[in-house]
Design a protein around this motif. Structure first.
Motif: not given
Length: 328
Positions: A149-154, A204-210, A216-220, A245-248
């Motif tokens: 589970l991830t989301r941008p820290a904004v 946080p989303l920044a940790y997804m780089r690389g 996996s089941f990934i939710v943004l 799954v990308v939600t917004g």
């Protein structure tokens, strides 16, 4: 009848609200409808669908199920409300998670049928909650090995400055909504164990780089606060045996500058097989009934503002042409 009508016979009021010309009377195990024949028939079909939902295990009907069922019946959709809204997704802690509107049902079905699904809609439509329920369901069925589970820290339009504590303490407020949803769907003592073993990861989303995310089941979540570059980075993390799954909500962008990646991605990826864009509306709001009205009010206001800006731009362009054509 007790499960059907709810406390203080609340269903009676809800059905009469949907069909004001119909009088509904309850005596024992019988419900009597009186009024114009067409409206009585519509109310009868609605009550039959609600009875079927109760038989399928929906312990307490709410205004959402009643209004969504009436809307589906009036629209003439081929899917019956009891079939669309009665199927449970997840049962946990004495509660059953299920789709409550036709739009939510289509969204849940899209998650089952596609590798990447975008859930786009206003606040209160259950985008993230249903996605997380499907993630927990997939983990319990051993269809995936972990949930990410991830989301941008904004920040939402505020400047909080430097937060005290460790890095975990600093990012925890941004990820708290995801933890809250997890605690609703799993036993409280289970969640820390799954987090400790890495079976569930909240980051946080920044940790997804690389990274490459397999099985996996990934939710943004809050994807409207990603930049186009971040959205591309996230989507290319997809590995074998994974679902995304990308939600917004594209009407609530908190980015200080630049374009939202969620606004751009549909034009880039629309039409690609195994990628689905599910659009939810105010009709799918499952919070207080005022939330749907608030969403509609803001939508109308924003459309009026855009129209006024377009008219002002057209007037300026016309005035400029007139000035250029003036011989003086």
């Amino acid at each position: 009848m007790v499960r059907l009508l709810g406390p203080q016979d609340r269903l009676v009021t809800l059905v009469e609200k949907q069909y004001p010309t119909v009088g509904l009377h309850v005596r024992g195990n019988e419900i009597t409808l009186q009024g114009p024949s067409a409206d009585v028939e519509s109310a009868r079909r609605l009550i039959e669908e609600l009875v079927e939902m109760v038989r399928n295990g929906n312990d307490e009907l709410t205004e959402i199920e009643v209004t969504a069922s009436a809307r589906m019946l009036d629209s003439g959709t081929a899917t019956s409300p009891s079939d669309a809204l009665g199927q449970p997704i997840l049962s946990a802690r004495g509660r059953t998670v299920r789709a409550k509107t036709l739009g939510q049902k289509q969204y849940v079905d899209a998650i089952d049928e596609n590798t990447i699904v975008f859930g786009i809609g206003p606040a209160g439509t259950g985008k993230t909650y249903l996605a997380m329920a499907k993630a927990v369901q997939a983990l319990q069925r051993k269809e995936v090995n972990r949930i990410i589970l991830t989301r941008p820290a904004v920040e939402a339009g505020e400047r909080l400055g430097y937060l005290p504590g460790s890095l975990t303490d600093k990012i925890d407020p941004y990820l708290r909504p995801l933890f809250d949803a997890l605690n609703e769907m799993l036993d409280p003592e289970v969640v820390p164990k799954l987090l400790a073993t890495g079976t569930i990861e909240v980051a946080p989303l920044a940790y997804m780089r690389g990274r490459t995310l397999n099985d996996s089941f990934i939710v943004l979540d809050e994807a409207q606060n990603t930049t186009p570059e971040q959205m591309k980075m996230f989507l290319t993390r997809l590995g074998f045996g994974s679902h995304m799954v990308v939600t917004g909500d594209i009407t609530q962008v908190d980015l200080p500058v630049g374009t939202s990646g969620l606004q751009v991605v549909r034009g880039v990826l629309d039409g690609i097989d195994d990628i689905h864009f599910a659009t939810l509306t105010s009709a799918d709001v499952v919070r207080h009934s005022l939330v749907g009205q608030i969403v509609d009010a803001y939508t109308g206001y924003e459309q009026t503002q855009l129209a006024n800006k377009a008219q002002a731009a057209a007037r300026r362009a016309a005035a400029q042409l007139n000035t250029q054509g003036d011989p003086a």
